[in-house]
Every structure is written in C-alpha cells, then in structure tokens.
Scaffold this active site. Structure first.
Site, PDB file in Angstrom:
ATOM      1  N   LYS A 293      -2.658   1.376  -9.641  1.00 27.74           N
ATOM      2  CA  LYS A 293      -2.337   1.063  -8.252  1.00 27.74           C
ATOM      3  C   LYS A 293      -0.869   1.414  -7.976  1.00 27.74           C
ATOM      4  O   LYS A 293      -0.004   1.205  -8.838  1.00 27.74           O
ATOM      5  CB  LYS A 293      -2.608  -0.427  -8.009  1.00 27.74           C
ATOM      6  CG  LYS A 293      -2.448  -0.910  -6.578  1.00 27.74           C
ATOM      7  CD  LYS A 293      -2.846  -2.377  -6.520  1.00 27.74           C
ATOM      8  CE  LYS A 293      -2.652  -2.999  -5.155  1.00 27.74           C
ATOM      9  NZ  LYS A 293      -3.041  -4.438  -5.162  1.00 27.74           N
TER      10      LYS A 293
ATOM     11  N   SER B   6      -6.084  -5.750  -1.748  1.00 27.31           N
ATOM     12  CA  SER B   6      -5.248  -4.584  -1.493  1.00 27.31           C
ATOM     13  C   SER B   6      -5.450  -3.468  -2.512  1.00 27.31           C
ATOM     14  O   SER B   6      -4.944  -2.366  -2.329  1.00 27.31           O
ATOM     15  CB  SER B   6      -3.761  -5.001  -1.489  1.00 27.31           C
ATOM     16  OG  SER B   6      -3.360  -5.493  -2.762  1.00 27.31           O
TER      17      SER B   6
ATOM     18  N   SER C 254      -7.097  -9.617  -4.286  1.00 24.77           N
ATOM     19  CA  SER C 254      -6.889  -8.174  -4.226  1.00 24.77           C
ATOM     20  C   SER C 254      -7.477  -7.386  -5.383  1.00 24.77           C
ATOM     21  O   SER C 254      -7.507  -6.168  -5.334  1.00 24.77           O
ATOM     22  CB  SER C 254      -5.397  -7.860  -4.100  1.00 24.77           C
ATOM     23  OG  SER C 254      -4.950  -8.156  -2.804  1.00 24.77           O
TER      24      SER C 254
END
Length: 527
Positions: A110, A191, A215
């Site tokens: 990420k 996210s 997330s």
C-alpha cells in the site's frame, strides 16, 4: 482508516437486497498467477518457474488488466527494480540459499508504507507525489529479508481515508479511483482499496494493507479475500504514514488463509523504534493451519452486528451451520458498550494524526514540500482543483486544530476507548461466555461508487477490534448478487494463531472464493 464517520455500527445498507449465490468448491488455480505461495514455491523449487518469470508475468497482467482492459487502477506505481530483485532471488535459490516461504514471491505494498528505493511513498496525495522515503518501513524491510519481491505500490483512499466525512473510498488525487473487480461500478471500500482489488484480480501473490478501523478487513471482505488485522504491536508501525498510533497496524491481504499466515510470520517482529512491539507475543502461524481447527472451540455469534438487511444475514446464517458442522460450539451474544466509544474514537484519531504525520515527515520525508499538518491543509487549498474536486478536508482541518497529546480531552478519550472496547467490551463478553472467538458478518457488499454523495456503508464489525487493538480476520463467506461477503473472526490480544486455526478450518470446509470476472455492473435481473 475505513471512514464510517467512525461510529456507524450496524447501519442499514443501501445496497440492493438479493439472495445468496451458492458457491461450489473452488476450482484449481487456472494459472500460476492465481496460485498461492506454496504452489508457486513448489514450481520454483522444481525448476518449472523462476521468480523473474513470475514477476514478469504479473507485470504483464498489471498492464493488461489494471492499466488496460477493465482498468482497475489498483497499482499506483511499479518498482523499476522488480525484475532485477527477482533475478537476485533466483541466484540465491540456485546457490542453495532460501530465506523462507516468501523467497522470490511477488508482493504489492500500500502506498503509505515507506520504501527506500526508486518508488514514491505518497499516501495518494499530490503533496508527496515523487517523494522517495529515506529508508524502508520496518515491515518492508522484514518482507525483503524474507525474500519477497516488492513489485509495486497500490492505490488507496487518500491519507488512508482520514480526510473528509464525504470521501469516496478508493480515490486519491495521485492515483484516481480504484474499481471493484466483481462489479466495476462498485466501490472497493477503503482505505486499502488497491491492495484488495489487485489481489482479487491476481496482480500479485500477496499484498500489504494497513488499518486504523476497517481498512484491511473491509476491502478484503468486499473483494473476496482473506485479511488479517493483527494485534497492535505484532507488526511495527515504523515508516507507515500514520493516522493514529493507538490503532494503526499493517496486515496481510491474500487469496487464502495459508498465504496470510505465511505472510504474517514474515511481517511480524519486534522493532526497537516502535514501543508497541516491546511486549510482542509471536506464535507459529503456519502450524496453526489445521483443518480440524474448529473442533470444540466456543464461538460467540455477535448478534448486535447482524440485521443490515442487505442479503448478508442470509449468507452468514448458512455459514454458522458450517461452523457447527465442523465441531464449533456457538453461543449467541452481544458485544457490550459498542455505543460508548464512537465519539471518543474520532477524538483520539484527530488528536494523534497531526503529531504522527509530523514525525513521519521528519524521519522519512524531510525533503518533502510539506512538513506538518498545517502545510498539508494549505497545499490542498492551493491545489483544490485537483485535490478537492470531489470532497473537502474537514478531518485534516479538525486535526490541525487539536492540542497536544498531554491534553486531558485526549487522555480521557483514549482511556474511554480502551475501557469500553477492551475490559468492558471484547474481554468482558469473551470471559462471561468462556469464548475462544467472536464471529459476525464483516460488513455489507460493495456499494455503487458515488462522487456526489460519498460512500454508502452497510453494517460493519471492524470497530470493536480496531479500537481495542485486537486481532480480526475476515474470510470469504459467499455472495449476494455476485458480490462477496466476508465472515469475521475476532479474539483477544495476541490470539492470531487461534483465529488462523479457526479461519483456516472454515475456509477449507467451504472454499467459497471464486475469481472475479470484471463485469461492468451487477446483474439484478431475476433468474
């Protein structure tokens, strides 16, 4: 952060209701790109595959599916050295040096996880576009040491979705919108949106997500994946662009429980730079992969996280029967006091974000054009045509207005969070009913992406474990209208091995996951 205004627990979903789609046993992987760690390792060990070839194939698939074709837009940047690193792992293998199960295995990170290489670390923000971190985050260094090949960074909800109450999950100004591979007009949740979509679409073997509240587990559930949000302190937070030190953690996002367990073992470890890891309690996560792992365990069914009315309950009720058939003892319970830390969670996150961001920038991006939250707010205002085209930055502004972490308001809010999520929350219900774990639907199915009104969340089981800092695993549980649904396993601190044992036994008894087909939308025509 999977932004739900932090307090929307068990709300009715806005997605259309539909009957559960039955799933047959999962077919054998259609290609080596769909395979797991052990299958890929076996192919490399036999000489039928090299790490360089595997990385090359994934890069070609990213070009074909992420950048063209369905255009998932899940990978924000590729590592220009990926093929060279893979070749180095092949040379080590040929010399008889194997670093472990992840040797030569491609991984996506990420884009809020620092890498001291040629890639940016930006949290999706134009304010950090092109900014290279001074060194690896601890978790990135752990994966490299284990032999993993970091092939790129994934898109995310900008600033891990801690920007606006009306945000659109999966969107960042730098990366654009990530699409859901199970229905391209639906959201990936946030996210860790790019990590979820990429692994669902087999763009790498493994991915790392991060979670403050939901997330990892929410995009994993919505993208038909396994996600592990570990105990706070099992994986170092050093070098991860933060929201809140009291809740932030990285974790695996994979297609199987076995892959997640192997990845967790590589990621976990003490870090002198992160005091949360000081009292770390490690376990043999691979040894926990036991098909009989549900026999005799007592599981609390958290009934106050059912009732979203979006077809999810029907899916999960059938899965509870599977748990019982595998030998689990189910007890209906309610997790207490879940309504007592919604506002205080928000308060803590807003307080912790500002100093955490400043510390990260000073240590990992001292050359960036922003130095603190005030600079970030000003940058977004100056570049509002690109940064705030769809939603504003209320959370950033509120965080900038908060005082020091010595403030009584902050300390009281943090104490309240821990009291009601831990001692008078998860710990209380598990002790009262002598439970080994709690289960509930992870959340609702993917909603239609909506740039006018923002996200439309359904119910969620993420907050109790997130606020407590306790482990949470989601596993594919079936489908509603072709959209994946996850079943969550939650336990007390450092109970990852026990949860993996249960999650693996459930997964192997059901094998629900099936690869996405990238439809433009969900087919709602009655059959």
């Amino acid at each position: 952060m999977d932004r739900r205004d932090f307090v929307r627990l068990g709300l009715a979903a806005t997605a259309v209701a539909g009957a559960s789609t039955p799933s047959s046993a999962a077919p054998a992987p259609s290609s080596i790109l769909d395979a797991g760690v052990l299958e890929q390792q076996a192919a490399m060990q036999s000489g039928r595959l090299t790490s360089r070839s595997l990385v090359s194939q994934y890069l070609s698939r990213i070009a074909a599916i992420d950048k063209r074709g369905p255009r998932l837009n899940s990978v924000i940047e590729l590592n220009p050295d990926a093929l060279a690193i893979a070749a180095a792992m092949d040379r080590e293998r040929a010399a008889g040096k194997l670093r472990g199960p992840l040797h030569g295995i491609p991984v996506l990170l990420k884009d809020n996880i620092a890498t001291g290489d040629k890639m940016s670390t930006s949290a999706g923000s134009l304010a950090l576009a092109g900014v290279r971190a001074t060194r690896d985050a601890h978790v990135a260094a752990q994966l490299r040491a284990a032999g993993a090949v970091i092939i790129g960074k994934t898109n995310l909800s900008e600033w891990a979705n801690m920007r606006s109450t009306h945000s659109v999950s999966g969107w960042s100004a730098r990366g654009g919108l990530t699409k859901n591979p199970y229905a391209l007009d639906r959201n990936t949740s946030g996210s860790s949106s790019g990590s979820g979509a990429a692994i669902a679409a087999s763009l790498a073997t493994l991915a790392v997500g991060t979670e403050t509240d939901g997330s990892i587990v929410s995009p994993a559930s919505i993208c038909g994946l396994v996600g592990i949000k570990p105990t706070l302190g099992l994986i170092s937070r050093s070098g991860i662009i933060p929201i809140a030190a009291s809740q932030d953690t990285a974790g695996p996002m994979t297609r199987t429980v076995a892959d997640a367990a192997l990845m967790l073992a590589a990621m976990a470890g003490a870090d002198p730079a992160d005091e949360a890891t000081r009292d770390i309690k490690l376990a043999d996560y691979a040894k926990a992969l036991d098909k009989n792992g549900l026999k005799g365990v007592r599981i609390g069914v958290a009934r106050n996280f059912f009732g979203s009315g979006d077809g999810v309950d029907g899916v999960i009720e059938k899965e509870l029967a599977v748990l019982k058939a595998q030998g689990a003892i189910l007890v209906d319970v309610k997790v207490p006091n879940i309504d007592k830390y919604g506002d205080s969670e928000t308060e803590v996150l807003l307080y912790e974000f500002k100093p955490g961001l400043e510390a990260y920038l000073a240590a990992y991006a001292p050359h960036a054009q922003i130095r603190n939250m005030s600079d970030l707010v000003a940058f977004n205002a100056k570049h509002s045509d690109k940064e705030m085209a769809f939603f504003a930055q209320e959370y950033l502004e509120k965080s900038q207005g908060k005082g020091a972490l010595a403030d009584k308001a902050y300390l009281d809010a943090l104490a309240n969070n821990h009291r009601y999520s831990r001692a008078e929350g998860i710990d209380q219900v598990m002790k009262e009913h002598q439970l080994d774990a709690l289960v509930a639907p992870t959340g609702g199915p993917a909603w239609l992406t909506d740039f006018i009104n923002g996200d439309h969340y359904g119910g969620s089981f993420s907050t109790p474990a997130a606020v407590a800092g306790y482990p949470h695993i989601t596993v594919p549980a079936g489908y509603t209208n072709g959209l994946p649904i996850g079943l969550s396993f939650v336990g007390g601190a450092w109970s990852e091995a026990a949860l993996i044992r249960m999650a693996y036994a459930y997964e192997q008894a059901t094998l629900h996951r099936r690869a996405p087909r990238f439809p433009a939308s969900v087919n709602l025509t009655p059959s």
